[in-house]
Structures are given as structure tokens and as C-alpha cells.
Design an enzyme around this catalytic site. Structure first.
Site, PDB file in Angstrom:
ATOM      1  N   ASP A   1       2.754  -1.050  -1.633  1.00 47.95           N
ATOM      2  CA  ASP A   1       2.024  -2.238  -1.188  1.00 47.95           C
ATOM      3  C   ASP A   1       0.524  -2.109  -1.390  1.00 47.95           C
ATOM      4  O   ASP A   1      -0.218  -3.039  -1.094  1.00 47.95           O
ATOM      5  CB  ASP A   1       2.302  -2.499   0.294  1.00 47.95           C
ATOM      6  CG  ASP A   1       1.745  -1.391   1.196  1.00 47.95           C
ATOM      7  OD1 ASP A   1       1.927  -0.199   0.858  1.00 47.95           O
ATOM      8  OD2 ASP A   1       1.129  -1.710   2.226  1.00 47.95           O
TER       9      ASP A   1
ATOM     10  N   ASP B   1       5.169   2.923   4.886  1.00 46.25           N
ATOM     11  CA  ASP B   1       4.389   1.939   5.630  1.00 46.25           C
ATOM     12  C   ASP B   1       4.038   0.760   4.728  1.00 46.25           C
ATOM     13  O   ASP B   1       3.367   0.905   3.712  1.00 46.25           O
ATOM     14  CB  ASP B   1       3.114   2.584   6.169  1.00 46.25           C
ATOM     15  CG  ASP B   1       3.410   3.748   7.104  1.00 46.25           C
ATOM     16  OD1 ASP B   1       4.013   3.503   8.155  1.00 46.25           O
ATOM     17  OD2 ASP B   1       3.049   4.889   6.772  1.00 46.25           O
TER      18      ASP B   1
ATOM     19  N   ASP C   1       7.269   3.840  -0.960  1.00 46.40           N
ATOM     20  CA  ASP C   1       6.311   4.041   0.118  1.00 46.40           C
ATOM     21  C   ASP C   1       7.010   3.627   1.420  1.00 46.40           C
ATOM     22  O   ASP C   1       7.965   2.831   1.397  1.00 46.40           O
ATOM     23  CB  ASP C   1       5.078   3.174  -0.151  1.00 46.40           C
ATOM     24  CG  ASP C   1       3.986   3.376   0.872  1.00 46.40           C
ATOM     25  OD1 ASP C   1       3.898   4.475   1.453  1.00 46.40           O
ATOM     26  OD2 ASP C   1       3.206   2.440   1.092  1.00 46.40           O
TER      27      ASP C   1
END
Length: 263
Positions: free
Chosen positions: A207, A15, A13
């Protein structure tokens, strides 16, 4: 079980894993270089649909991360849900427009359409909401690039593409088909790039368990959770990750050393 030391694809990922608002998270740039030096292929699998592909690649390049051909976005996944020759009303950013055009779909911003494609964009307003809702009410399919409620920044989360999509869904009274992580259209993008066996052997680093963790389950691959993005450290994570670490640098160390990582 522990890592087998064989190179695999690492699906990062962006961001909250590589950067926050394009500011690199400490250690992430070096971690990607280490993974690649040890034979792992690194792909960037992002629900960010707002930005054109070459801009995302250039931003990574500017941080010292070569990325040409290695970025997969939810805008590309959303485009897979339309057929060449169709017309789509865009309630999103330039990345959506580009992905539709590359698919052979005609983007528009008002009037009737075969589909309405909703993604994160900072210019969202009441007039845009009205145009999107009216097109759906007249028969257009409703497609969301992603349904992430928030978007991580160094100052904390801000409303994400899922918040915009929720407004459109409420206005038109329909539920969208969502393309990005953790859903099947994004999995199709990864499998097209890696093959089914390669995707199953991959490690998804994210996240947000509701997005990245569930996407790992969609692919049938391992999930490495990092605390550098939207999830506060110590939160109970579901689905349970195969590995949890402060950041991407710690994930890279575990993969390279084979210590503490279940796959």
C-alpha cells in the site's frame, strides 16, 4: 503482459494490505486462502519490527490465516547487518530483541555497543533517544529496521519507525543503514526463502509505493498496489505498479483469473 497462470510467490505487506491495527481488511483472509488453494505461496513481508515473530504468526492464525514460517520482518533483516557475538543497543520493540538473539547478537539497552538498532516502539522517550545517540557518538553503527514515516491504523496514520529513526539521526548527526523494505537486507531474506528465480517471479502486494513498490524493483518482481492502506485512492503512484486495485481480494482475483495483471 498478462499473468501466466503459473503459481508464484505472493509477498504481502501486513499493515494496510492484510489488516489495519490487526483488524482484517474486508476480503483479505479469503483472498489469501484462495491464492494458496490455487498453488501460490503467500509470504508476509512486513516492516513491523516491534512484535515477536510468534506473536505476528499467532495473530494471523487467529484471523484464520496459517502463517508459521511465512512471516519475514524488518527486525530479521536488521539482524543480518550484525555478526554473531556483537552487542547491539536496542531502541525498539521485542521483535528486535528476538531477532538479534536468534542471530547470536547480545541485545542491551544502555552503554557502549557495536551498533544501535532503531525500530518502532510506543515507549520511545527522551531518555531512550539520549541513550541511542550517545552510543552512536561513542562509535556504534546506526541501523534502522525501517524508515517508514507513518504507520497505518483504522483511525488514520500515526508516527512510524522512520519518525523515531529520524529523531535519532538528528540527535547523533549520522545517517542510518536501513534494513527493511525497500532495501537490500530485506531482499536477502526473501531470496534466502525463495531463491533468486522465485523472488524475481514473485508479486509484491503493498500500500506504500515508496516502500513496497521500490522493494519490488529491488527484487525485480511485479508490484501490485492496493488502496486499502496509507495511500489515498487516485494518488499518482511511483514507481508505477504493474496492477492497482482496491484491496488484496481484487489482486487475488486478477492473479487467479489472469485478467488485467501485467507480469
Amino acid at each position: 503482459m498478462t499473468a501466466d497462470h503459473q503459481p508464484c510467490a505472493v509477498l504481502c505487506d501486513l499493515d494496510g494490505v492484510v489488516w489495519l491495527s490487526h483488524q482484517p481488511i474486508p476480503g483479505s483472509v479469503a483472498a489469501i486462502a484462495r491464492l494458496r488453494a490455487h498453488g501460490h505461496r503467500v509470504l508476509f513481508v512486513t516492516n513491523n519490527s516491534a512484535t515477536r515473530l510468534e506473536v505476528q504468526e499467532a495473530t494471523l492464525e487467529g484471523l484464520g490465516i496459517p502463517a508459521t514460517g511465512d512471516v519475514l520482518t524488518s527486525a530479521q533483516a536488521a539482524a543480518l547487518l550484525l555478526q554473531p557475538g556483537e552487542r547491539a543497543l536496542v531502541c525498539g520493540g521485542e521483535g528486535v530483541v528476538q531477532a538479534l538473539e536468534r542471530r547470536g547478537v547480545t541485545p542491551c539497552f544502555d552503554g557502549d555497543a557495536d551498533a544501535v538498532v532503531v525500530g518502532f516502539h510506543r515507549s520511545f522517550d527522551f531518555d531512550g533517544l539520549t541513550r541511542a545517540a550517545r552510543a552512536v557518538q561513542r562509535g556504534a553503527r546506526l541501523i534502522g529496521t525501517n524508515d517508514d514515516a507513518t504507520y497505518p491504523t483504522p483511525e488514520g496514520p500515526i508516527p512510524g519507525g522512520g519518525s523515531i529513526l529520524a529523531a535519532v539521526q538528528t540527535a547523533c548527526g549520522l545517517t542510518a543503514e536501513v534494513a527493511g523494505k525497500p532495501y537490500e537486507p530485506m531482499a536477502r531474506l526473501v531470496i534466502a526463502e525463495l531463491g533468486e528465480a522465485g523472488a524475481a517471479r514473485a508479486v509484491m502486494v503493498g500500500d506504500r509505493p515508496s516502500t513496497d513498490g521500490r522493494f519490488a524493483r529491488t527484487l525485480g518482481c511485479a508490484y501490485a498496489h492496493v488502496w486499502s492502506g496509507v495511500t489515498p485512492a487516485g494518488t499518482i503512484v511511483e514507481p508505477a505498479p504493474d496492477f492497482a486495485a482496491p484491496d488484496l481480494a481484487a489482486v487475488a482475483e486478477a492473479l487467479i483469473s489472469g485478467t488485467g495483471f501485467r507480469r
